[in-house]
Write an enzyme that holds these catalytic residues in place. Structure first.
Site, PDB file in Angstrom:
ATOM      1  N   LEU A 150       1.003  -0.947  -0.378  1.00  0.00           N
ATOM      2  CA  LEU A 150       0.501   0.006  -0.469  1.00  0.00           C
ATOM      3  C   LEU A 150       1.097   1.174   0.196  1.00  0.00           C
ATOM      4  O   LEU A 150       1.321   1.799   0.842  1.00  0.00           O
ATOM      5  CB  LEU A 150      -0.879   0.015   1.237  1.00  0.00           C
ATOM      6  CG  LEU A 150      -2.239  -0.864   1.507  1.00  0.00           C
ATOM      7  CD1 LEU A 150      -2.233  -1.304   2.599  1.00  0.00           C
ATOM      8  CD2 LEU A 150      -2.575  -1.621   0.251  1.00  0.00           C
ATOM      9  N   LEU A 184       3.104   3.526  -3.048  1.00  0.00           N
ATOM     10  CA  LEU A 184       4.875   3.590  -3.904  1.00  0.00           C
ATOM     11  C   LEU A 184       5.107   5.074  -4.077  1.00  0.00           C
ATOM     12  O   LEU A 184       5.280   5.493  -5.130  1.00  0.00           O
ATOM     13  CB  LEU A 184       4.237   3.087  -4.912  1.00  0.00           C
ATOM     14  CG  LEU A 184       5.210   2.699  -5.596  1.00  0.00           C
ATOM     15  CD1 LEU A 184       6.300   1.343  -5.781  1.00  0.00           C
ATOM     16  CD2 LEU A 184       4.970   2.837  -7.725  1.00  0.00           C
ATOM     17  N   VAL A 217       9.025   5.834   0.194  1.00  0.00           N
ATOM     18  CA  VAL A 217       9.145   4.405   0.774  1.00  0.00           C
ATOM     19  C   VAL A 217       9.133   3.413  -0.186  1.00  0.00           C
ATOM     20  O   VAL A 217       9.695   2.299  -0.157  1.00  0.00           O
ATOM     21  CB  VAL A 217       8.806   4.155   2.796  1.00  0.00           C
ATOM     22  CG1 VAL A 217       9.593   2.905   2.642  1.00  0.00           C
ATOM     23  CG2 VAL A 217       9.154   5.382   3.184  1.00  0.00           C
ATOM     24  N   LYS A 251       4.897   5.344  12.574  1.00  0.00           N
ATOM     25  CA  LYS A 251       4.580   5.302  13.393  1.00  0.00           C
ATOM     26  C   LYS A 251       3.558   6.261  13.902  1.00  0.00           C
ATOM     27  O   LYS A 251       3.023   6.123  14.533  1.00  0.00           O
ATOM     28  CB  LYS A 251       5.884   5.717  13.938  1.00  0.00           C
ATOM     29  CG  LYS A 251       6.262   7.374  13.203  1.00  0.00           C
ATOM     30  CD  LYS A 251       7.221   7.510  11.738  1.00  0.00           C
ATOM     31  CE  LYS A 251       7.216   8.590  10.711  1.00  0.00           C
ATOM     32  NZ  LYS A 251       8.113   8.036   9.532  1.00  0.00           N
ATOM     33  N   GLU A 288      10.344  -1.974  12.209  1.00  0.00           N
ATOM     34  CA  GLU A 288      11.171  -1.438  12.159  1.00  0.00           C
ATOM     35  C   GLU A 288      11.599   0.132  11.514  1.00  0.00           C
ATOM     36  O   GLU A 288      12.239   0.645  12.055  1.00  0.00           O
ATOM     37  CB  GLU A 288      12.343  -2.741  11.600  1.00  0.00           C
ATOM     38  CG  GLU A 288      13.677  -2.206  11.516  1.00  0.00           C
ATOM     39  CD  GLU A 288      14.507  -1.750  13.105  1.00  0.00           C
ATOM     40  OE1 GLU A 288      14.502  -0.969  13.515  1.00  0.00           O
ATOM     41  OE2 GLU A 288      14.182  -2.789  14.235  1.00  0.00           O
ATOM     42  N   LYS A 291       7.482   7.909  17.541  1.00  0.00           N
ATOM     43  CA  LYS A 291       8.085   6.900  17.854  1.00  0.00           C
ATOM     44  C   LYS A 291       9.394   7.273  19.211  1.00  0.00           C
ATOM     45  O   LYS A 291       9.209   5.728  19.515  1.00  0.00           O
ATOM     46  CB  LYS A 291      10.083   7.849  17.294  1.00  0.00           C
ATOM     47  CG  LYS A 291       9.326   7.799  15.353  1.00  0.00           C
ATOM     48  CD  LYS A 291      10.692   8.968  14.579  1.00  0.00           C
ATOM     49  CE  LYS A 291      10.433   8.642  12.987  1.00  0.00           C
ATOM     50  NZ  LYS A 291      10.973   9.717  11.929  1.00  0.00           N
ATOM     51  N   GLY A 300      14.761   8.859   4.052  1.00  0.00           N
ATOM     52  CA  GLY A 300      15.171   8.704   3.332  1.00  0.00           C
ATOM     53  C   GLY A 300      14.862   7.016   2.853  1.00  0.00           C
ATOM     54  O   GLY A 300      14.458   6.461   3.761  1.00  0.00           O
TER      55      GLY A 300
HETATM   56  N1  LIG Z   1       9.753   9.754   4.120  1.00  0.00           N
HETATM   57  C1  LIG Z   1      10.726   8.289   4.663  1.00  0.00           C
HETATM   58  O1  LIG Z   1      12.374   8.997   4.952  1.00  0.00           O
HETATM   59  C2  LIG Z   1      10.448   7.833   5.539  1.00  0.00           C
HETATM   60  C3  LIG Z   1       8.726   7.512   6.204  1.00  0.00           C
HETATM   61  N2  LIG Z   1       8.545   6.531   6.814  1.00  0.00           N
HETATM   62  C4  LIG Z   1       7.546   6.286   6.784  1.00  0.00           C
HETATM   63  O2  LIG Z   1       6.981   5.622   5.816  1.00  0.00           O
HETATM   64  C5  LIG Z   1       5.045   5.567   4.967  1.00  0.00           C
HETATM   65  C6  LIG Z   1       5.447   6.636   3.980  1.00  0.00           C
HETATM   66  O3  LIG Z   1       6.180   7.445   3.653  1.00  0.00           O
HETATM   67  P1  LIG Z   1       6.093   8.329   2.078  1.00  0.00           P
HETATM   68  O4  LIG Z   1       6.509   6.795   1.926  1.00  0.00           O
HETATM   69  O5  LIG Z   1       7.760   8.767   2.130  1.00  0.00           O
HETATM   70  O6  LIG Z   1       5.158   8.811   1.758  1.00  0.00           O
HETATM   71  P2  LIG Z   1       4.799   9.543   0.167  1.00  0.00           P
HETATM   72  O7  LIG Z   1       3.602  10.555   0.649  1.00  0.00           O
HETATM   73  O8  LIG Z   1       6.326   9.798  -0.482  1.00  0.00           O
HETATM   74  O9  LIG Z   1       4.076   8.365  -0.088  1.00  0.00           O
HETATM   75  C7  LIG Z   1       3.016   7.850   0.593  1.00  0.00           C
HETATM   76  C8  LIG Z   1       2.205   6.782  -0.833  1.00  0.00           C
HETATM   77  O10 LIG Z   1       1.387   6.852  -0.384  1.00  0.00           O
HETATM   78  C9  LIG Z   1       0.331   6.717  -1.250  1.00  0.00           C
HETATM   79  N3  LIG Z   1      -1.492   7.273  -0.725  1.00  0.00           N
HETATM   80  C10 LIG Z   1      -1.478   7.673   0.195  1.00  0.00           C
HETATM   81  N4  LIG Z   1      -3.080   8.552   0.793  1.00  0.00           N
HETATM   82  C11 LIG Z   1      -3.648   7.126  -0.468  1.00  0.00           C
HETATM   83  C12 LIG Z   1      -4.955   7.058  -0.708  1.00  0.00           C
HETATM   84  N5  LIG Z   1      -5.324   7.007   0.695  1.00  0.00           N
HETATM   85  N6  LIG Z   1      -4.901   5.596  -1.666  1.00  0.00           N
HETATM   86  C13 LIG Z   1      -4.156   6.110  -2.523  1.00  0.00           C
HETATM   87  N7  LIG Z   1      -2.654   5.557  -1.669  1.00  0.00           N
HETATM   88  C14 LIG Z   1      -2.546   6.548  -1.207  1.00  0.00           C
HETATM   89  C15 LIG Z   1       0.479   7.534  -2.699  1.00  0.00           C
HETATM   90  O11 LIG Z   1       0.300   7.510  -3.862  1.00  0.00           O
HETATM   91  P3  LIG Z   1       0.187   8.237  -4.515  1.00  0.00           P
HETATM   92  O12 LIG Z   1       2.114   7.873  -5.757  1.00  0.00           O
HETATM   93  O13 LIG Z   1      -0.129   8.132  -5.762  1.00  0.00           O
HETATM   94  O14 LIG Z   1       0.099   9.904  -4.301  1.00  0.00           O
HETATM   95  C16 LIG Z   1       2.200   7.503  -2.737  1.00  0.00           C
HETATM   96  O15 LIG Z   1       2.079   6.150  -3.189  1.00  0.00           O
HETATM   97  C17 LIG Z   1       4.624   7.139   6.881  1.00  0.00           C
HETATM   98  O16 LIG Z   1       3.737   6.642   7.037  1.00  0.00           O
HETATM   99  C18 LIG Z   1       5.917   7.633   7.419  1.00  0.00           C
HETATM  100  O17 LIG Z   1       6.026   8.117   7.917  1.00  0.00           O
HETATM  101  C19 LIG Z   1       9.056   5.852   7.693  1.00  0.00           C
HETATM  102  C20 LIG Z   1      10.435   6.384   8.123  1.00  0.00           C
HETATM  103  C21 LIG Z   1      11.063   7.008   6.796  1.00  0.00           C
HETATM  104  N1  LIG Z   2       9.928  12.714   8.854  1.00  0.00           N
HETATM  105  C1  LIG Z   2      10.405  11.544   9.074  1.00  0.00           C
HETATM  106  C2  LIG Z   2      10.391   9.947   7.994  1.00  0.00           C
HETATM  107  C3  LIG Z   2      11.115   8.496   8.859  1.00  0.00           C
HETATM  108  O1  LIG Z   2      10.416   8.587  10.125  1.00  0.00           O
HETATM  109  C4  LIG Z   2      11.887  12.049   9.966  1.00  0.00           C
HETATM  110  O2  LIG Z   2      12.223  13.510   9.137  1.00  0.00           O
HETATM  111  O3  LIG Z   2      12.651  11.247   9.933  1.00  0.00           O
HETATM  112 NA    NA Z   3      14.101   1.716  12.274  1.00  0.00          NA
END
Ligand SMILES: NC(=O)C1=CN([C@@H]2O[C@H](COP(=O)(O)OP(=O)(O)OC[C@H]3O[C@@H](n4cnc5c(N)ncnc54)[C@H](OP(=O)(O)O)[C@@H]3O)[C@@H](O)[C@H]2O)C=CC1
Ligand SMILES: N[C@@H](CC=O)C(=O)O
Ligand code: NA
Length: 430
Positions: free
Chosen positions: A8, A10, A13, A102, A126, A202, A303
């Site tokens: 779920l 793309l 992450v 988180k 993790e 966290k 990242g």
């Molecule tokens: N970025 C980071 O460095 C880190 C992030 N995280 C956690 O990982 C998770 C993802 O973060 P990140 O990848 O940065 O987020 P992004 O905003 O980059 O990606 C979110 C993805 O989820 C899809 N999405 C969100 N809501 C919906 C919905 N209602 N229906 C369908 N698709 C949906 C989006 O679709 P679309 O692409 O089509 O918009 C997108 O592909 C979060 O919980 C974040 O806290 C944890 C550690 C580090």
């Molecule tokens: N937004 C968060 C992403 C990782 O959890 C951060 O900056 O640490």
């Molecule tokens: Na970790």
């Protein structure tokens, strides 16, 4: 054996995870057993680092959690809903969960782990704390012999990146934040990072694992970095400190109920402390316990690649456990059923830094010292550093004092005619 994955999300992450899963060569052999069956997104037309055929990419997230052939759901959407509901639905369908979320786990861990235990599935997280740094697994598996008393962390990459660049280049806050967003570090709503909420999520998760109980998320005191100014960064530097957003969980064994102190706030960290040199997007978690002493985990906290490393490690763990049958691994499940009591902030002891603007008259410093003394606040230093707009700029660093008493002293100081402003108050790491 091949396990089917439903991913779920793309985005940053999810894209990183897909790239690792699709290039298994020279990684752990169990990656060969993980196959992406479906990937859920919001917008099918968005350009992506990984291109999936139309039969894999979908906007119908329900079809993923209800798919009988999917064994593991990887939740990388972010936000509370629909993430929480989809996780619970997937668990009800008997699917294992890997999540980086988180925000959901710290608020709804109670219902999610209860449901997972009933369904006999794993919920692995993790990536949810400190990105790529292995810290959840060590707390669950390697540190169990210890009576942990303190967990101190730099747990948010975005704010550490901003504070580091403010410190090193005296750059503009908004421009640096835009860079953090571009690099994929920031949450969808960056105020989650800036206001300390992400770090509070966290530390609630780490405290739950370290101290073996559930944590009511709204009891974590939380102050972000909006109040940190270039002036305070410069004064901190002159005094031998660097300012970091710290998340602290501490068990006070002297309290009858073993209550926990839980807080997130910008903190002056002495330059010779191990956390002082954690810069940029890096995170670190310092865990102190008996008999181990101190151990520090350090690495990239956000990242695509770093976070994907943690997500895929959880997938490998599940793939390793599934052939062993239905018995849940006792070190990888969460069976806490009580909430830890939390010490009210006014009773938490800390050192403080305060910057005041006062009239530049004889006797003003003496009055300040008297006010602090009235509430038992012992001063390590009280110095007039400079003159700003005809007012004396005075910086105070205290010894340890209860927050409540320090605040009472400040209230009395604010009422002095010769004091124009309490410009900033920050805590100081002992
Ligand atoms: N970025 C980071 O460095 C880190 C992030 N995280 C956690 O990982 C998770 C993802 O973060 P990140 O990848 O940065 O987020 P992004 O905003 O980059 O990606 C979110 C993805 O989820 C899809 N999405 C969100 N809501 C919906 C919905 N209602 N229906 C369908 N698709 C949906 C989006 O679709 P679309 O692409 O089509 O918009 C997108 O592909 C979060 O919980 C974040 O806290 C944890 C550690 C580090
Ligand atoms: N937004 C968060 C992403 C990782 O959890 C951060 O900056 O640490
Ligand atoms: Na970790």
């Amino acid at each position: 054996m091949v396990y089917q994955l439903g991913i779920l999300g793309l985005g940053t992450v999810g894209g990183g995870v897909a790239q690792v899963l699709l290039t298994p060569e020279q990684r752990h052999p169990l990656l060969q057993e993980l196959q992406i069956k479906k990937v859920g997104v919001r917008d099918l037309d968005k350009p992506r680092p990984v291109n999936f055929p139309p039969e894999i990419l979908t906007t119908d997230l329900q079809s993923i959690v209800q798919d009988a052939e999917i064994d593991i759901v990887v939740e990388l959407l972010g936000g509370l809903e629909p993430a929480r509901t989809l996780i619970l639905e997937a668990i009800a369908q008997g699917k294992h969960i890997v999540t980086a979320n988180k925000a959901v786990i710290s608020r709804f861990g109670d219902e999610i782990f209860t449901a997972a235990n009933q369904a006999g599935v794993y919920v692995m997280l993790e990536a949810a704390v400190a990105g790529g740094i292995p810290v959840i697994q060590p707390l669950k598996q390697s540190l169990g012999a210890n009576r942990i008393h303190t967990v101190t962390g730099i747990l948010n990459g975005t704010t550490n990146y901003i504070l580091t660049r403010m410190q090193q280049e005296k750059g503009d806050f908004a421009e640096i934040l835009a860079d953090a967003q571009r690099l994929g570090y920031a949450e969808a709503d960056p105020s989650t990072d800036i206001d300390g909420l992400d770090a509070a999520d966290k530390i609630a998760i780490l405290a739950s694992l370290a101290f073996g109980g559930r944590i009511a998320r709204d009891e974590v005191y939380c102050q972000g970095i909006r109040s940190v100014t270039a002036v305070d960064i410069a004064y901190a530097d002159k005094l031998g400190f660097v300012i970091k957003l710290l998340a602290i969980a501490h068990r006070d064994f002297s309290q009858a109920d073993n209550a926990l102190e839980l807080r997130v706030h910008p903190t002056l960290v002495p330059l010779d402390h191990p956390l002082a040199s954690v810069n940029g997007v890096h995170n670190a978690v310092l865990i102190a316990g008996e008999p181990l002493g101190e151990v520090m985990f350090y690495g990239p906290g956000a990242g695509a690649g770093a976070t994907a490393s943690a997500v895929v490690a959880d997938l490998i763990n599940i793939a390793a456990l599934l052939p062993m049958g239905n018995q849940s691994h006792p070190l990888l499940t969460c069976t806490h059923d009580h909430y830890c009591p939390i010490v009210p902030l006014a009773q938490v002891s800390s050192r403080f830094y305060a910057r005041l603007l006062a009239e530049d008259h004889p006797g003003v410093l003496g009055k300040l010292g008297t006010c602090f003394g009235n509430y038992g606040v012992s001063l390590e230093s009280l110095v007039q550093i400079g003159i700003k707009d005809d007012l004396a700029e005075v910086v105070v660093v205290t010894h340890h004092v209860c927050e409540g008493e320090f605040r009472q002293a400040l209230d009395e100081i604010k009422s002095l005619i010769s004091v124009n402003q309490v410009a900033s108050v920050l805590r100081v790491l002992a």
